[in-house]
Design a protein around this motif. Structure first.
Motif, PDB file in Angstrom:
ATOM      1  N   LEU A  82       0.829  -1.207   0.000  1.00  0.00           N
ATOM      2  CA  LEU A  82       0.000   0.000   0.000  1.00  0.00           C
ATOM      3  C   LEU A  82       0.866   1.261   0.000  1.00  0.00           C
ATOM      4  CD1 LEU A  82      -2.719  -1.265   2.502  1.00  0.00           C
ATOM      5  CD2 LEU A  82      -2.676  -1.430   0.008  1.00  0.00           C
TER       6      LEU A  82
ATOM      7  N   ASN B 293       1.771   2.577  -5.830  1.00  0.00           N
ATOM      8  CA  ASN B 293       0.711   1.644  -6.235  1.00  0.00           C
ATOM      9  C   ASN B 293      -0.680   2.251  -6.180  1.00  0.00           C
ATOM     10  OD1 ASN B 293       2.596  -0.313  -6.560  1.00  0.00           O
ATOM     11  ND2 ASN B 293       2.255  -1.276  -4.569  1.00  0.00           N
ATOM     12  N   PHE B 294      -0.755   3.502  -5.811  1.00  0.00           N
ATOM     13  CA  PHE B 294      -2.073   4.130  -5.706  1.00  0.00           C
ATOM     14  C   PHE B 294      -2.402   4.797  -7.038  1.00  0.00           C
ATOM     15  CE2 PHE B 294      -5.166   7.351  -4.524  1.00  0.00           C
ATOM     16  CZ  PHE B 294      -5.996   6.645  -3.667  1.00  0.00           C
TER      17      PHE B 294
ATOM     18  N   ASN C  42     -10.183  10.784  -6.321  1.00  0.00           N
ATOM     19  CA  ASN C  42      -9.265  10.720  -5.176  1.00  0.00           C
ATOM     20  C   ASN C  42      -8.062  11.635  -5.317  1.00  0.00           C
ATOM     21  OD1 ASN C  42      -7.587   9.419  -7.013  1.00  0.00           O
ATOM     22  ND2 ASN C  42      -8.161   7.367  -6.306  1.00  0.00           N
TER      23      ASN C  42
ATOM     24  N   GLY D 120     -16.539   5.863   1.754  1.00  0.00           N
ATOM     25  CA  GLY D 120     -17.155   4.559   1.996  1.00  0.00           C
ATOM     26  C   GLY D 120     -16.102   3.464   1.947  1.00  0.00           C
TER      27      GLY D 120
ATOM     28  N   LEU E 290     -12.619   2.349  -0.764  1.00  0.00           N
ATOM     29  CA  LEU E 290     -12.302   3.408  -1.727  1.00  0.00           C
ATOM     30  C   LEU E 290     -10.864   3.916  -1.579  1.00  0.00           C
ATOM     31  CD1 LEU E 290     -15.700   5.333  -1.774  1.00  0.00           C
ATOM     32  CD2 LEU E 290     -14.887   3.521  -3.287  1.00  0.00           C
ATOM     33  N   GLY E 291     -10.085   3.275  -0.735  1.00  0.00           N
ATOM     34  CA  GLY E 291      -8.662   3.593  -0.704  1.00  0.00           C
ATOM     35  C   GLY E 291      -8.175   4.379   0.505  1.00  0.00           C
ATOM     36  N   LYS E 292      -8.989   4.502   1.546  1.00  0.00           N
ATOM     37  CA  LYS E 292      -8.533   5.248   2.733  1.00  0.00           C
ATOM     38  C   LYS E 292      -7.313   4.594   3.368  1.00  0.00           C
ATOM     39  CE  LYS E 292     -12.463   4.719   4.929  1.00  0.00           C
ATOM     40  NZ  LYS E 292     -13.237   3.986   3.913  1.00  0.00           N
ATOM     41  N   THR E 293      -7.465   3.298   3.635  1.00  0.00           N
ATOM     42  CA  THR E 293      -6.359   2.602   4.293  1.00  0.00           C
ATOM     43  C   THR E 293      -5.117   2.629   3.416  1.00  0.00           C
ATOM     44  OG1 THR E 293      -7.860   1.204   5.524  1.00  0.00           O
ATOM     45  CG2 THR E 293      -5.643   0.361   5.221  1.00  0.00           C
ATOM     46  N   HIS E 294      -5.324   2.472   2.128  1.00  0.00           N
ATOM     47  CA  HIS E 294      -4.190   2.508   1.210  1.00  0.00           C
ATOM     48  C   HIS E 294      -3.444   3.844   1.342  1.00  0.00           C
ATOM     49  CE1 HIS E 294      -2.624   1.095  -2.948  1.00  0.00           C
ATOM     50  NE2 HIS E 294      -1.794   2.008  -2.450  1.00  0.00           N
TER      51      HIS E 294
ATOM     52  N   ILE F 144      -7.153   0.114 -11.482  1.00  0.00           N
ATOM     53  CA  ILE F 144      -6.841  -0.554 -10.210  1.00  0.00           C
ATOM     54  C   ILE F 144      -6.792  -2.061 -10.417  1.00  0.00           C
ATOM     55  CG2 ILE F 144      -7.723  -1.047  -7.889  1.00  0.00           C
ATOM     56  CD1 ILE F 144      -8.831   1.808  -7.827  1.00  0.00           C
TER      57      ILE F 144
ATOM     58  N   ASP G 148     -10.234  -6.429  -5.709  1.00  0.00           N
ATOM     59  CA  ASP G 148      -9.229  -7.376  -5.201  1.00  0.00           C
ATOM     60  C   ASP G 148      -9.804  -8.784  -5.219  1.00  0.00           C
ATOM     61  OD1 ASP G 148      -7.506  -5.345  -4.673  1.00  0.00           O
ATOM     62  OD2 ASP G 148      -7.723  -5.402  -2.486  1.00  0.00           O
TER      63      ASP G 148
END
Ligand code: ADP
Ligand code: MG
Length: 483
Positions: free
Chosen positions: A147, A151-152, A158, A186, A189-193, A315, A352
């Motif tokens: 992450l 890779n984003f 975003n 939600g 959608l990629g927050k943790t990433h 993605i 994923d």
């Protein structure tokens, strides 16, 4: 703070032993030793029991299959418990200065099969991506190498969040471009990433970073209280340059929220950067202390929007390329990628999942992925994402359990308040969540007239606009039914 720990008969350890004995008796030795033998108790704060397990896999398994049983048994032995929170046990590692890349913890993949004592087996059960080395932050959390910013994939929805994240990661220690940064979106959608990317990039630059998910933060604090090292925990946090907290919506418990609030304030005042992510606008985090909400809402607030089809395609392409690198025989042609990106329209997590399905399908069948095989491989994934059909029977059962009455009570003629209210709520939910007509609902509630149902629906509709607690409760029931 210590007064928030509930008084128990005997020590917490003894009470926990009793919980374990109950579980063993209820479930039998096999089930117990597979799933519960390695669960430990960290503490009991604000009527929430904090349990820890060695692996993420065990955590999700227990949450999915045994949440209620754990709660019931904890309640029986630990007294007033209205929540159980599981977290993965911390890698024990103290706050050495931010390690540079050479000092990262090295753990071969095969370690997932190692005995429970290997606290670093945190990734057990998470497959798919090759990752020979783990990175550990200043408080012992493992960061996921996959992450990263590289890779984003940036798209319209975003780009702001990405720009803010990069800017914060790149800012020199002590300078705080936007403080705090609050990201909300939600699921999937990629927050943790983005949060992990910030943590890793900042760490690479020599900054001292502490990355917490809400449950780890709570657990860190509870464990510190238990061992009377809460001060040391706070000191440790004060020594960092960047605090990252993911899934803030799950931070619960009054004293822990207070602690969280103090920590944020102290760090911001000391010129340290804070980055927080949540699943909704700060102001809508109803469970969170008002002061924390306004503090989070008072910095830079950025929403990550839904992934459009182009972004989903990219993605997915990225995921498939990574899988291809690990499995050279695995190819997916662009038509298939476009098809999957079109039908899996929800979020990155499902993409994923789709990528992993394609790989599994290709590996098991030994055949190339075609449009037809792809369709079959992801069919149930697409299907499970359709809104779930809620059954009236399920509503009755859930509401009965929640209000401690039986389903037969709900269907009966009894008119005591203890039964009338849950019955009306169940009728209201049946109207709100199923396509059934009022007469049909009446029939399913012990043969009642449709006017009775209508009365119940109107009444609850009115009450939830007036009574915040009831509103939240009904909302929670709705969510549980739709999950
Ligand atoms: P959240 O924390 O918002 O629920 P995650 O960050 O866990 O979502 O994202 C879910 C999955 O989707 C992860 O595998 C993540 O890497 C991937 N993902 C989401 N957005 C992007 C993006 N813009 N670029 C690359 N991968 C993404
Ligand atoms: Mg997340």
């Amino acid at each position: 703070m210590t007064e928030t720990i509930a008084p128990l008969q005997g020590s917490l350890g003894e009470a926990w032993d009793r919980v374990r004995r109950r579980l063993r008796a209820e479930l039998g030795e096999d089930v117990f030793s597979s799933w519960f033998a390695r669960v430990e108790i960290g503490g009991l704060v604000d009527s929430v029991a904090y349990l820890t397990v060695p692996t993420r896999f065990l955590k999700s398994w227990l949450e999915a299959h045994y949440a209620e049983r754990l709660q019931v048994n904890c309640q029986a032995e630990l007294g007033a418990v209205n929540g159980v929170i599981l977290s993965v046990r911390q890698v024990s590692r103290d706050s050495a200065p931010a390690p540079v890349r050479e000092t990262v913890a090295v753990r071969p993949r095969s370690a997932v099969a190692a005995p429970a004592a290997a606290s670093a087996e945190i990734r057990h059960g998470e497959a798919a991506m090759p990752c020979e080395r783990d990175i550990v932050d200043a408080c012992g959390t493992l960061l996921d190498r996959r992450l990263t910013f590289e890779n984003f994939i940036v798209g319209k929805s975003n780009q702001l969040a990405f720009a803010a994240a990069e800017r914060i990661a790149a800012a020199p220690a002590g300078s705080t471009p936007y403080n705090p940064l609050y990201l909300h979106a939600g699921v999937g959608l990629g927050k943790t990433h983005l949060l992990q990317a910030i943590a890793q990039e900042a760490r690479r630059q020599g900054k001292r970073v502490a990355y917490f998910t809400a449950d780890r933060f709570m657990y860190g604090f509870v464990a510190a209280l238990k061992s009377q090292t809460a001060l040391a925990f706070k000191e440790k946090l004060r020594g960092i340059d960047l605090l990252v907290v993911d899934d803030v919506q799950f931070i619960q418990g009054k004293s822990i929220q207070q602690e969280f609030g103090h920590t944020i304030n102290a760090l911001i005042d000391a010129g340290k950067q804070i980055v927080v992510a949540g699943d909704r606008l700060a102001n809508d985090l109803e469970a969170l202390d008002e002061r924390i909400r306004s503090r989070l809402g008072g910095g830079l607030v950025v929403e990550v929007g839904d992934l459009d089809e182009t972004l989903r395609g990219k993605i997915l392409g990225g995921r498939l390329a990574a899988l291809h690198a690990a499995h050279p025989n695995f190819h997916v042609n662009p038509d298939v990628v476009a098809y999957v990106a079109c039908v899996v329209a929800t979020n990155g997590r499902d993409l994923d999942g789709a990528a992993n399905r394609l790989l599994a399908h290709a590996t098991l069948s030994g055949q190339a992925v075609t449009l037809e095989t792809a369709e079959a491989a992801i069919r149930d994934l697409v299907r499970t994402r359709e809104p779930r059909r809620v059954k009236i029977e399920d509503i009755q059962k859930l509401v009965a359990t929640r209000y401690n009455v039986s389903r037969a009570d709900i269907l009966s003629e009894r008119r005591t308040a203890a039964v009338v209210k849950p019955r009306q709520i169940a009728m209201y939910l049946s109207k709100a969540l199923t396509p059934r007509s009022l007469p049909e609902i009446g029939r399913r509630f012990g043969g009642r007239d449709h006017t009775t149902v209508l009365h119940a629906v109107r009444k609850i509709e009115k009450q939830i606009t007036e009574d915040r607690m009831l509103h939240d409760e009904v909302d929670l029931l709705k969510r549980m039914l739709q999950e």
